[in-house]
Design an enzyme around this catalytic site. Structure first.
Site, PDB file in Angstrom:
ATOM      1  N   GLU A   1       7.631   2.116  14.889  1.00 35.17           N
ATOM      2  CA  GLU A   1       8.480   2.610  13.817  1.00 35.17           C
ATOM      3  C   GLU A   1       8.476   4.131  13.884  1.00 35.17           C
ATOM      4  O   GLU A   1       7.570   4.723  14.469  1.00 35.17           O
ATOM      5  CB  GLU A   1       7.935   2.143  12.468  1.00 35.17           C
ATOM      6  CG  GLU A   1       7.870   0.635  12.355  1.00 35.17           C
ATOM      7  CD  GLU A   1       7.672   0.176  10.930  1.00 35.17           C
ATOM      8  OE1 GLU A   1       6.518   0.176  10.467  1.00 35.17           O
ATOM      9  OE2 GLU A   1       8.681  -0.145  10.274  1.00 35.17           O
TER      10      GLU A   1
ATOM     11  N   GLU B   1       3.625  -4.292  12.347  1.00 36.25           N
ATOM     12  CA  GLU B   1       2.662  -3.222  12.066  1.00 36.25           C
ATOM     13  C   GLU B   1       1.591  -3.852  11.191  1.00 36.25           C
ATOM     14  O   GLU B   1       1.820  -4.096  10.007  1.00 36.25           O
ATOM     15  CB  GLU B   1       3.395  -2.067  11.380  1.00 36.25           C
ATOM     16  CG  GLU B   1       2.690  -0.747  11.538  1.00 36.25           C
ATOM     17  CD  GLU B   1       1.523  -0.617  10.603  1.00 36.25           C
ATOM     18  OE1 GLU B   1       0.400  -1.014  11.000  1.00 36.25           O
ATOM     19  OE2 GLU B   1       1.715  -0.140   9.488  1.00 36.25           O
TER      20      GLU B   1
ATOM     21  N   CYS C   1      -3.441   1.687   6.597  1.00 31.41           N
ATOM     22  CA  CYS C   1      -3.696   1.026   7.881  1.00 31.41           C
ATOM     23  C   CYS C   1      -4.303   1.976   8.913  1.00 31.41           C
ATOM     24  O   CYS C   1      -5.002   1.538   9.814  1.00 31.41           O
ATOM     25  CB  CYS C   1      -2.423   0.379   8.411  1.00 31.41           C
ATOM     26  SG  CYS C   1      -1.033   1.498   8.425  1.00 31.41           S
TER      27      CYS C   1
ATOM     28  N   ASN D   1       0.802  -1.235   0.000  1.00 30.39           N
ATOM     29  CA  ASN D   1       0.000   0.000   0.000  1.00 30.39           C
ATOM     30  C   ASN D   1       0.831   1.279   0.000  1.00 30.39           C
ATOM     31  O   ASN D   1       0.404   2.282  -0.569  1.00 30.39           O
ATOM     32  CB  ASN D   1      -1.029  -0.010   1.137  1.00 30.39           C
ATOM     33  CG  ASN D   1      -0.425  -0.235   2.495  1.00 30.39           C
ATOM     34  OD1 ASN D   1       0.675  -0.751   2.622  1.00 30.39           O
ATOM     35  ND2 ASN D   1      -1.145   0.155   3.525  1.00 30.39           N
TER      36      ASN D   1
HETATM   37  P1  NAD Z   1      -1.482 -10.771   2.720  1.00 30.35           P
HETATM   38  O1  NAD Z   1      -1.511 -11.037   4.152  1.00 30.35           O
HETATM   39  O2  NAD Z   1      -1.566 -11.920   1.785  1.00 30.35           O
HETATM   40  O3  NAD Z   1      -0.133 -10.001   2.292  1.00 30.35           O
HETATM   41  C1  NAD Z   1       0.292  -8.811   2.946  1.00 30.35           C
HETATM   42  C2  NAD Z   1       1.770  -8.653   2.642  1.00 30.35           C
HETATM   43  O4  NAD Z   1       2.495  -9.630   3.355  1.00 30.35           O
HETATM   44  C3  NAD Z   1       2.120  -8.853   1.166  1.00 30.35           C
HETATM   45  O5  NAD Z   1       3.031  -7.867   0.774  1.00 30.35           O
HETATM   46  C4  NAD Z   1       2.750 -10.226   1.095  1.00 30.35           C
HETATM   47  O6  NAD Z   1       3.790 -10.276   0.130  1.00 30.35           O
HETATM   48  C5  NAD Z   1       3.313 -10.399   2.468  1.00 30.35           C
HETATM   49  N1  NAD Z   1       3.252 -11.779   2.927  1.00 30.35           N
HETATM   50  C6  NAD Z   1       2.249 -12.660   2.760  1.00 30.35           C
HETATM   51  N2  NAD Z   1       2.547 -13.835   3.344  1.00 30.35           N
HETATM   52  C7  NAD Z   1       3.767 -13.683   3.892  1.00 30.35           C
HETATM   53  C8  NAD Z   1       4.630 -14.531   4.632  1.00 30.35           C
HETATM   54  N3  NAD Z   1       4.274 -15.782   4.994  1.00 30.35           N
HETATM   55  N4  NAD Z   1       5.830 -14.045   5.017  1.00 30.35           N
HETATM   56  C9  NAD Z   1       6.211 -12.795   4.707  1.00 30.35           C
HETATM   57  N5  NAD Z   1       5.435 -11.941   4.021  1.00 30.35           N
HETATM   58  C10 NAD Z   1       4.234 -12.382   3.626  1.00 30.35           C
HETATM   59  O7  NAD Z   1      -2.615  -9.762   2.455  1.00 30.35           O
HETATM   60  P2  NAD Z   1      -3.076  -8.895   1.216  1.00 30.35           P
HETATM   61  O8  NAD Z   1      -4.159  -9.589   0.475  1.00 30.35           O
HETATM   62  O9  NAD Z   1      -1.938  -8.390   0.418  1.00 30.35           O
HETATM   63  O10 NAD Z   1      -3.715  -7.714   2.042  1.00 30.35           O
HETATM   64  C11 NAD Z   1      -4.839  -8.062   2.841  1.00 30.35           C
HETATM   65  C12 NAD Z   1      -4.860  -7.392   4.147  1.00 30.35           C
HETATM   66  O11 NAD Z   1      -3.571  -7.104   4.656  1.00 30.35           O
HETATM   67  C13 NAD Z   1      -5.521  -6.042   4.106  1.00 30.35           C
HETATM   68  O12 NAD Z   1      -6.897  -6.171   4.140  1.00 30.35           O
HETATM   69  C14 NAD Z   1      -5.000  -5.399   5.332  1.00 30.35           C
HETATM   70  O13 NAD Z   1      -5.776  -5.814   6.434  1.00 30.35           O
HETATM   71  C15 NAD Z   1      -3.650  -5.975   5.501  1.00 30.35           C
HETATM   72  N6  NAD Z   1      -2.605  -5.022   5.125  1.00 30.35           N
HETATM   73  C16 NAD Z   1      -2.106  -4.232   6.086  1.00 30.35           C
HETATM   74  C17 NAD Z   1      -1.155  -3.303   5.743  1.00 30.35           C
HETATM   75  C18 NAD Z   1      -0.595  -2.371   6.769  1.00 30.35           C
HETATM   76  O14 NAD Z   1      -0.249  -1.242   6.434  1.00 30.35           O
HETATM   77  N7  NAD Z   1      -0.426  -2.810   8.002  1.00 30.35           N
HETATM   78  C19 NAD Z   1      -0.716  -3.184   4.438  1.00 30.35           C
HETATM   79  C20 NAD Z   1      -1.254  -4.031   3.472  1.00 30.35           C
HETATM   80  C21 NAD Z   1      -2.175  -4.964   3.835  1.00 30.35           C
END
Ligand code: NAD
Length: 477
Positions: free
Chosen positions: A457, A249, A283, A151
């Protein structure tokens, strides 16, 4: 405009040793922008060896010299904003103006950590025995494994890398596979600023395989993730096995309490600007609006008028105010949350549907009368959806605000200094905005409580997250 994609390992820009790649797509039209190489286990082992080796020399580099390099990288990012912002928009979707602001903000974060790295002071502690001299010095924790979401593809990698480097750590980062070009541009700035080979590695691949491999390695001493709660819990379990220090985070579900004494029109105007930034994929995005029932009609009507007037389109068009969602998963998630809310009795005031059938577009959406049992009131919507509900007493608004396992940001709008103070004490979150949505700045700690994660952070706390205190005693004859 969109340059070829690489891994960056031990100072070399290269393909994965097994030749695997995955396509990176433009969320505005689904077109393939590039082929992203995947790191093999051998590549990851090379990255680990480089991080291990370079940690020793980087730790021994003076904070003065580290500052010069990190600050120079920040300057280069600023100089390159016209090249990097389009890459960010092409792969992530946000409007080009927002992308430019993000790149500039990333540079500010890097500069702040560059400067702060020179002020990681220890202390001398007076001893009970006058001959026992005691001091505490701050040292880098060790090689870092960082994982970032899609994001904020410039700010989040820049924040983790610059804090780690300023503290004297080496770093392996796995940015999101959906937005790799921006993270690589950040790494390029560090390389061009003179960062020695091996201090920073950028790898991509199957996220679960990479995190497992890196976290199982004894080389990695610190793990930092910006992502979702399930991934945070997975990494916490892996980190526990190796007793690695962890910063998580993990997003939030920020309540906004708009008190009866607020100007509903002004409050709605501020709220719309905050809500639809990055199409709500933030977030700290305001996600549950609790508005005093005396001003609810005026607030909702102004909010909906502004939301429905937003120009939705390709982020590369300078007239666009809200771009597509970053990936098809988000459109599906938002669509199903809206359907669920409507089935449970919510009213769609505006939006509530996809826009067009090319790209991941969803209309800015306002719902009212959304029951607390609706999924969007419990799960992070992470999209352009604003559920607005009324309340009668502030106690009720606080209870509903605190009802979820999330605890990242909360916002209060009121003219009463007393109520602002009391509410900021009662909200179970890591960040409170009083009459403001600005809670993320380089100088102040950023992070949550409960399921939103732990550790901070930014701010001096963000630098401290990459350091350990070493106590040294000396008996003086
Ligand atoms: P997701 O959990 O599949 O992926 C989120 C991120 O984590 C991606 O960049 C992915 O490459 C990474 N990731 C996934 N599995 C991992 C693992 N086992 N080890 C290390 N990295 C891993 O979710 P998504 O579909 O990309 O996003 C869905 C939800 O994630 C959103 O609805 C939101 O709640 C949350 N999100 C939070 C933030 C934040 O700023 N905290 C940012 C993006 C997404």
């Amino acid at each position: 405009m969109y340059e070829p994609l690489h891994l960056f390992i031990d100072g070399k820009w290269r393909a994965g040793s097994e030749g695997k790649t995955e396509p990176v797509r433009n969320p505005a039209n689904g077109e393939v922008l590039g082929a992203l190489p995947h790191a093999s286990r051998t590549d990851l082992d090379e990255a680990l060896a480089a991080a291990d080796r370079s940690f020793r020399t980087w730790k021994a580099t003076s904070p003065y010299d580290r500052e010069r390099i990190i600050r120079k990288a920040a300057d280069l990012l600023r100089e390159r904003v016209d090249r990097i912002a389009p890459v960010l928009t092409l792969e992530q979707g946000k409007p080009i103006g927002e992308a430019r602001i993000e790149v500039a903000f990333a540079a500010d974060v890097m500069q702040w950590f560059a400067e702060e790295g020179r002020r990681a002071y220890g202390r001398i502690v007076p001893g009970r025995n006058p001959n026992l001299h005691m001091k505490v010095v701050r040292e880098p924790v060790g090689p870092v494994a960082a994982f970032t979401a899609w994001n904020f593809p410039a700010t989040v990698p820049a924040r983790k890398i610059s804090a780690a480097l300023a503290a004297g750590c080496s770093c392996i980062i796995k940015p999101s596979e959906e937005t790799p070009g921006t993270a690589l541009a950040v790494a390029r700035a560090f390389e061009d600023a003179g960062l020695p080979a091996g201090v920073l590695q950028v790898v991509f691949g199957v996220p679960a395989e990479i995190s497992e491999h890196l976290l199982r390695s004894p080389v990695i001493r610190k793990v930092t993730l910006t992502g979702s709660i399930p991934v945070g819990k997975t990494l916490a379990r892996l980190a526990a096995d190796g007793l690695k220090v962890l910063t998580l985070e993990l997003g939030g579900h920020a309540p906004v309490i708009v008190d009866a004494d607020s100007n509903p029109t002004q409050a709605a105007e501020l709220a719309v600007a905050a809500k639809f930034r990055n199409a709500g994929q933030v977030c700290i995005s305001p996600t549950r609006f609790f508005v005093h029932d005396s001003i609810m009609p005026d607030f909702v009507s102004r909010f909906a008028d502004l939301a429905s007037a937003l120009k939705v389109g390709d982020g590369m068009d300078p007239a666009t105010q809200m771009g597509p969602l970053a990936n098809p998963r988000r459109v599906e998630a938002v669509e199903s949350m809206v359907e669920d809310a409507v089935a449970k009795g919510a009213r769609v005031v505006t939006g509530g549907k996809r826009v067009g059938n090319i790209g991941n577009f969803y209309a800015p959406t306002v719902l009212s009368g959304v029951p607390d049992a609706a999924r969007m009131m419990r799960e992070e919507p992470f999209g352009p959806v604003a559920p607005i509900n009324s309340f009668t007493s502030l106690d009720e608004a606080v209870d509903r605000s605190n009802a979820l396992p999330y605890g990242l940001a909360a916002y209060v709008f009121t003219r009463s200094a007393d109520r602002a103070q009391r509410l900021s004490e009662r909200l179970d979150v890591g960040l409170v905005g009083l009459n403001s949505y600005v809670v993320a700045q380089p100088e102040i700690p950023f992070g949550g409580v409960k399921d939103s994660g732990y550790g901070r952070e930014s701010g001096i706390e963000g630098l401290g997250a990459f350091m350990v205190d070493k106590t040294i005693t000396q008996l003086v004859a």
